[in-house]
Design a protein around this motif. Sequence first.
Motif, PDB file in Angstrom:
ATOM      1  N   LYS A 371     -10.610  45.129 -99.325  1.00 30.79           N
ATOM      2  CA  LYS A 371      -9.302  45.781 -99.209  1.00 30.79           C
ATOM      3  C   LYS A 371      -9.387  47.255 -99.630  1.00 30.79           C
ATOM      4  CE  LYS A 371      -7.451  44.397-103.719  1.00 30.79           C
ATOM      5  NZ  LYS A 371      -8.658  44.348-104.470  1.00 30.79           N
ATOM      6  N   SER A 372      -8.395  48.011 -99.184  1.00 26.12           N
ATOM      7  CA  SER A 372      -8.357  49.425 -99.540  1.00 26.12           C
ATOM      8  C   SER A 372      -8.221  49.572-101.061  1.00 26.12           C
ATOM      9  CB  SER A 372      -7.158  50.068 -98.832  1.00 26.12           C
ATOM     10  OG  SER A 372      -7.014  51.375 -99.287  1.00 26.12           O
ATOM     11  N   ASN A 498     -17.886  54.454 -93.300  1.00 22.21           N
ATOM     12  CA  ASN A 498     -17.165  54.432 -92.011  1.00 22.21           C
ATOM     13  C   ASN A 498     -17.721  55.484 -91.039  1.00 22.21           C
ATOM     14  OD1 ASN A 498     -15.296  52.388 -92.800  1.00 22.21           O
ATOM     15  ND2 ASN A 498     -14.312  53.939 -94.091  1.00 22.21           N
ATOM     16  N   ASP A 529     -15.822  48.072 -90.943  1.00 22.54           N
ATOM     17  CA  ASP A 529     -15.003  46.886 -90.684  1.00 22.54           C
ATOM     18  C   ASP A 529     -15.311  46.249 -89.331  1.00 22.54           C
ATOM     19  OD1 ASP A 529     -13.447  45.578 -92.386  1.00 22.54           O
ATOM     20  OD2 ASP A 529     -11.707  46.900 -92.239  1.00 22.54           O
TER      21      ASP A 529
END
Length: 543
Positions: A371-372, A498, A529
């Motif tokens: 999660k962030s 990312n 992700d």
Amino acid sequence: MAKISPLSRFWGLLKIYKPEIRQIYFYGVLIGLVNLSLPLGIQAIISYLQTGELSSSWVILVGIVLMGIAVSGTFQVMQLRIVENIQQNIFARSSMEFAFRLPRINVQQLDKIHAPELVNRFFDTLTIQKGLPKILIDFSLASFQIIFGMLLLAIYSPYFIVLGLFLLLVLWLMVKFTGPQGLKTSISESKYKYQLVHWLEELGRTQRSFKVSSKTNFHLRKADDITLDYLKHRESHFKVLLLQFKSFVSFKVLIAAGLLILGGILVYQQQLNIGQFVAAEIVIILIINSVEKLLRVLDSIYDVLTAFDKIGFVTDMNLDQNGGKKTVTPEQASTIALTKVNFSYPDNKGKVLKDLTLSIPSQSRVIFRGKSGGGKSTLLQVIAGILPVSSGDILLNGVPYHNYDKESFNSNVGLVFESNQIFEGTIKENITLGREVDENYFKEILDALEISDYIGQQADGVETLMDSGGRRTPRSIGQKILIARAICHQPGLLLLENPLQNIPKEETHAIIDYLTDPKHNWTLVVIADDDYWVEKSTQVITL
Ligand SMILES: Nc1ncnc2c1ncn2[C@@H]1O[C@H](COP(=O)(O)OP(=O)(O)OP(=O)(O)O)[C@@H](O)[C@H]1O
């Protein structure tokens, strides 16, 4: 660490230039002495004229006076040359110091500071450059002039010695009592100057947002608030300057009155002849002018000391410790092991990483998900050796991080952060960062990342200039260039945050295939992700 006072920094700088400064003072003494030839010569000339004869001695005396002026000018030119050398050296020294330090500043020190704003302090180098001649030449010249003038007057009458000493005491007391306050107000004035520049830079950076909402005048109000603070502090500084100026004016009146009255009395009592009296008057004028010069230099002294304080803020920042002597073999695949690692940010009470134990085998392909705010980015920076762990062990190839030579350790890491790291320079410079890269491998990565076509379309190929942040470069290209930067030196540890966010989906599979290809020796850790990353990974760690 105890804060170093601006004055100590100033002395520290002067120490570096000791031989040069000695020469400046040597010339200063000579100039002071030669300048006395003017009043002395004129005294002798008047005496000759009074005899009514226009002898050859008169011509010689006039010649000596003119020569005195010319010689003193020559010495001043020599002083200028030396000071110019010092100024050039200060600039070069400061530019190297900033360039050396900036990449090495401990990231935690920069946590609350916008690094580009820090660089504004470089401009204080110019303040030091400009102020130095005034301090070294004008100040020394004026001081010597006062001292020699007083000594000459003392020859005319010992009363002048007493008067001279008294006046020097007054001068010293004035500087002693108003000086520290002047420095304090000068430093707070400059604080707001930097704040304003920072805000204007922020405005420049986010110009488009303010363009569409300029009606609120928020940007003006903020600039106005800082400007008002600046003006308030400048006014306080000016008040100190004004107080000093007023004291100096009184001091000047005191000197003039003391010297003139004493001179007059001495002539009246026939202890001085008229030639000596005129000479004494000239010396008095020289002394008064020198006092005036000292006053003007005082403002430069504040500016220079403030500049030292500002630059000192940057140069005092802790640099990364160069841990140990152990080196990492280039291109060596890395094994990472964390045992009970804890990490928290300085002013964040909670632990971001709590008793974390994990093992990343050599050449594995590891994905961080979660999660962030879960701590993925923090963990990546811990593994990269950028953030130090609060407690626990972190090992590279079985050796604690702190045992490694920092430079060797860093050269084995390839990193891609989410923040835009494109700088103004050519595409090649942006990829290699000055490293030697094998030509075939360079071509291979450009092909694998599918940027060869884009580069081929540019007039200057890899020498094409990119602007700061890669504003005019397509975002996907910018991101690929950053990936190329991370892998062009074939690191043993490749850490990516990312990395494919801005790259079209249809291109990502080929890049993931390339980066996870077993032919590469590196150990790969990616925050991502995308399911395809997971598919190609050897391990997924959820935070
Ligand atoms: N420089 C910092 N100072 C203080 N707290 C910070 C700092 N950087 C991150 N944090 C906090 O640490 C926690 C973990 O942040 P981190 O960026 O590592 O998480 P993340 O999993 O990468 O999040 P995201 O996926 O949103 O990027 C968050 O609560 C964040 O607010």
